[in-house]
Design a protein around this motif. Sequence first.
Motif, PDB file in Angstrom:
ATOM      1  N   CYS A  85      14.659 -50.985 -18.786  1.00 46.39           N
ATOM      2  CA  CYS A  85      14.730 -52.262 -19.497  1.00 46.39           C
ATOM      3  C   CYS A  85      14.882 -51.954 -20.981  1.00 46.39           C
ATOM      4  O   CYS A  85      14.606 -50.840 -21.402  1.00 46.39           O
ATOM      5  CB  CYS A  85      13.452 -53.069 -19.312  1.00 46.39           C
ATOM      6  SG  CYS A  85      13.101 -53.545 -17.632  1.00 46.39           S
ATOM      7  N   GLY A  87      13.421 -51.651 -24.085  1.00 49.41           N
ATOM      8  CA  GLY A  87      12.011 -51.546 -24.449  1.00 49.41           C
ATOM      9  C   GLY A  87      11.622 -52.280 -25.707  1.00 49.41           C
ATOM     10  O   GLY A  87      10.481 -52.693 -25.841  1.00 49.41           O
ATOM     11  N   THR A  90      10.871 -58.364 -26.091  1.00 46.79           N
ATOM     12  CA  THR A  90       9.730 -58.925 -25.375  1.00 46.79           C
ATOM     13  C   THR A  90      10.183 -59.261 -23.959  1.00 46.79           C
ATOM     14  O   THR A  90      11.378 -59.351 -23.679  1.00 46.79           O
ATOM     15  CB  THR A  90       9.221 -60.218 -26.035  1.00 46.79           C
ATOM     16  OG1 THR A  90      10.264 -61.195 -25.943  1.00 46.79           O
ATOM     17  CG2 THR A  90       8.856 -59.994 -27.483  1.00 46.79           C
ATOM     18  N   VAL A  91       9.198 -59.450 -23.059  1.00 49.34           N
ATOM     19  CA  VAL A  91       9.534 -59.786 -21.680  1.00 49.34           C
ATOM     20  C   VAL A  91      10.362 -61.066 -21.643  1.00 49.34           C
ATOM     21  O   VAL A  91      11.391 -61.145 -20.968  1.00 49.34           O
ATOM     22  CB  VAL A  91       8.238 -59.935 -20.852  1.00 49.34           C
ATOM     23  CG1 VAL A  91       8.561 -60.433 -19.461  1.00 49.34           C
ATOM     24  CG2 VAL A  91       7.500 -58.614 -20.795  1.00 49.34           C
ATOM     25  N   SER A 129       6.093 -56.702 -26.113  1.00 52.29           N
ATOM     26  CA  SER A 129       7.339 -55.943 -26.004  1.00 52.29           C
ATOM     27  C   SER A 129       7.224 -55.006 -24.803  1.00 52.29           C
ATOM     28  O   SER A 129       6.139 -54.521 -24.468  1.00 52.29           O
ATOM     29  CB  SER A 129       7.633 -55.189 -27.293  1.00 52.29           C
ATOM     30  OG  SER A 129       6.947 -53.975 -27.315  1.00 52.29           O
ATOM     31  N   ILE A 130       8.345 -54.795 -24.143  1.00 54.27           N
ATOM     32  CA  ILE A 130       8.341 -54.105 -22.857  1.00 54.27           C
ATOM     33  C   ILE A 130       7.818 -52.678 -22.989  1.00 54.27           C
ATOM     34  O   ILE A 130       7.160 -52.168 -22.098  1.00 54.27           O
ATOM     35  CB  ILE A 130       9.759 -54.151 -22.241  1.00 54.27           C
ATOM     36  CG1 ILE A 130      10.111 -55.609 -21.931  1.00 54.27           C
ATOM     37  CG2 ILE A 130       9.855 -53.301 -20.983  1.00 54.27           C
ATOM     38  CD1 ILE A 130      11.516 -55.821 -21.435  1.00 54.27           C
ATOM     39  N   LYS A 138       6.154 -52.957 -16.050  1.00 52.74           N
ATOM     40  CA  LYS A 138       7.566 -52.677 -16.312  1.00 52.74           C
ATOM     41  C   LYS A 138       8.395 -52.845 -15.043  1.00 52.74           C
ATOM     42  O   LYS A 138       9.493 -53.394 -15.051  1.00 52.74           O
ATOM     43  CB  LYS A 138       7.738 -51.250 -16.833  1.00 52.74           C
ATOM     44  CG  LYS A 138       7.608 -51.143 -18.318  1.00 52.74           C
ATOM     45  CD  LYS A 138       7.915 -49.725 -18.771  1.00 52.74           C
ATOM     46  CE  LYS A 138       7.336 -49.525 -20.161  1.00 52.74           C
ATOM     47  NZ  LYS A 138       7.248 -48.134 -20.554  1.00 52.74           N
ATOM     48  N   VAL A 141       8.911 -56.400 -14.404  1.00 53.66           N
ATOM     49  CA  VAL A 141       9.958 -56.968 -15.266  1.00 53.66           C
ATOM     50  C   VAL A 141      11.328 -56.669 -14.648  1.00 53.66           C
ATOM     51  O   VAL A 141      12.202 -57.534 -14.580  1.00 53.66           O
ATOM     52  CB  VAL A 141       9.869 -56.383 -16.701  1.00 53.66           C
ATOM     53  CG1 VAL A 141      11.059 -56.839 -17.531  1.00 53.66           C
ATOM     54  CG2 VAL A 141       8.575 -56.805 -17.353  1.00 53.66           C
TER      55      VAL A 141
END
Lengths: 307, 244
Positions: A85, A87, A90-91, A129-130, A138, A141
Motif C-alpha cells: 500500500c 505507506g 492515511t487509510v 498513516s498506513i 496493513k 487495508v
Amino acid sequence: MIEIDKLTKRFAQQLAVDELSFRVRPGEVLGFLGPNGAGKSTTMKMLTGFLAPTSGTARIFGFDIQKQTLKAQRLIGYLPEGAPCYGDMTVRGFLEFIAGVRGFRGAQKRDRVAGAVAQVELEKVLDQSIDTLSKGFKRRVGLAQAILHDPKVLILDEPTDGLDPNQKHQVRQLIQSLAADKIIIISTHILEEVTAVCTRAVVIAGGRLLADGTPFELESRSRYHQAVTLVGDAPLDEAALAGLPGVAGVERNPREHSLTVLALPGQVIFPQVSALVAARGWHIREMDVERGRLDEVFRTLTRGEAA
Amino acid sequence: MKQLPVVFRRELASYFATPLAYVFIVIFLVLSGVFTFYLGSFFERGQADLSAFFTFHPWLYLFLVPALAMRLWAEERKSGTIELLMTLPITRAEAVGGKFLAAWVFAGIALLLTFPMVVTVNYLGEPDNGAILTGYIGSWLLAGGYLAIGSCLSALAKNQVIAFILTACVCFLFIVSGFPLVLDAFSGWAPQALVDAVASLSFLTRFDAISKGVLDARDLLYFASLILAWLAATAVVVDLKKAD
C-alpha cells in the motif's frame, strides 16, 4: 467464469508456469496450493494483467486478459503478495484513491469506502498513516482495497501470511461471507486454510497442474484416509490388526501403546478394527478415524518438483 | 484519460505528505537567490531584468529536478505498490501522465514561489514583464524536460540514488550537447546534418531564447516533443521492468 487456457510464463532461465489450464465458476473458492516457487504468484500476476503471458491466455468473464485488460481488471479485486500500500497515505486517503480509480465519485465514493472499512473493521485506524499500522491492519487495508468495488473476481495472494491466529480466523470468515456469488482464488501454503475455506483445491508445482479437486477428494488420496488410530492402556497386537481384511499396514506412533491402522484405497476398516477391539477386550482410551492428511498428500504430490 | 486526475491528485498530495516537498522548495528558493545575487551579480549589473535569475536555472535544475523525479517509479517498484497500480483499471498513459504532471505542477509551485524576485525587480526599475513571463514559461518547460527524462530513468532503476545519478548525467548531456565539448566529438567524422541535429537537442540554446522573451513555436514544439518522447519511453520501460 475464469478460463485459463494453456497459460505459460517463461522468465530468462526458467519456466515459471507451464501450460496451465483450468476453469473456475462463480461460487467457487479456489485454493491455489504449491511449494514456494511453484508459480502461484506468477499465475495470479498474469490473471490480474500485471504480467504478460509468454503464451496462452486467460479470460475473465469472457474478457481476454491481454487484449481487454482494462475490462478484465474492472471485474477483479486483487491483493498482491505482502499487501503493498502507499505507506505515506492515511487509510481513508488510500481507500478514497482506490475508489476514485475504480470510477466512484462523490457520495458513492464515500459509501464504498465506508462499506469496505466496515467489512474489515478498520474504523479505528481510518486517519492513521498506513506506515504506522501493524501487519494485521496493513493486510486488512489491502483486503479493503480489493473488495471495495464488490468485484466478481477476488484474487488474494497469501491473504493470511504473517497474521496471528485470530486475524487469520477473521480473514477466513470474511472470505466465506463473500464467497456466495463471487469467484475467489486464494494462494496459500497453509493447508488448514484450504480445508477451512476452499471448495476446491488446485495443486501446482514447477508450473504444472498436479491435482485438482475438492479438499475432501485430495484428502482421500492420502494413505491416512480412513486410517484408524488407537491408543490403548497396554501393548496392542499389531499382527492381528495387520491381518484384518482391508488393512494396508500398521504404523507405530510416538505415543506409548498407540498404533495407526492404514486402510487400503477405497476400503473402510473401522468396523473390523472395532470388532477386533471388542473381541479381544482391549482397553482403548482413544479411537479416531482420519479423513486423510492434506500435508502428506501435498508432500507426495510435490516431492522433488520444486526447490 | 478519465482516471488521470485521480492519479495526479494522489501523487501531488504524496509530495506534501512528507517533509520532502518543503525541504525541496526551501533549497530551491535559497539556491536560486544565491545564484541570482552572488553568481549572477544582480545588483552590479544595474539592469531591471531577471536574466541573472534565469541563467542559472538549467544548472540549478540539474541537481534539484532529478531529486524530484527519482522517486516517481523507483519507489513504486521498491515498495511493490507498482503491482497494485498496474492491476487497477488504469491505462499506462494515465499512470505515466498523472505521475509526471504531479511532479511538474509541484516544480511549477516551487517556481511560482520565487515571485519576490519579480516584485524586487519591479520595485527597483521598470522591467519588461512580458520577458519575465516567458522566462518563467521557459523555466517551467525546462523543468518538464528534466522531469520527463527523470521519470523514464526512475522507471529503469529500482534504486532512487541510481535514478538520481542517471538523470543528472543524461540531463547534463542534453545541456552540453550544444557545446564544442560534445560537438567536437562528432564533427570529425559525422555528417554536418548529424552535428546540427545534436546541437539542436541542447536545452541551453532553446531555453536562452525563451528566457530572453522570444517565444518561438519551434522551441515550444521542441520541449513538447521531448517531454512526450521521454514519457512514451517511460511507459515502455515501466512495462518491461515492472515485475523485476
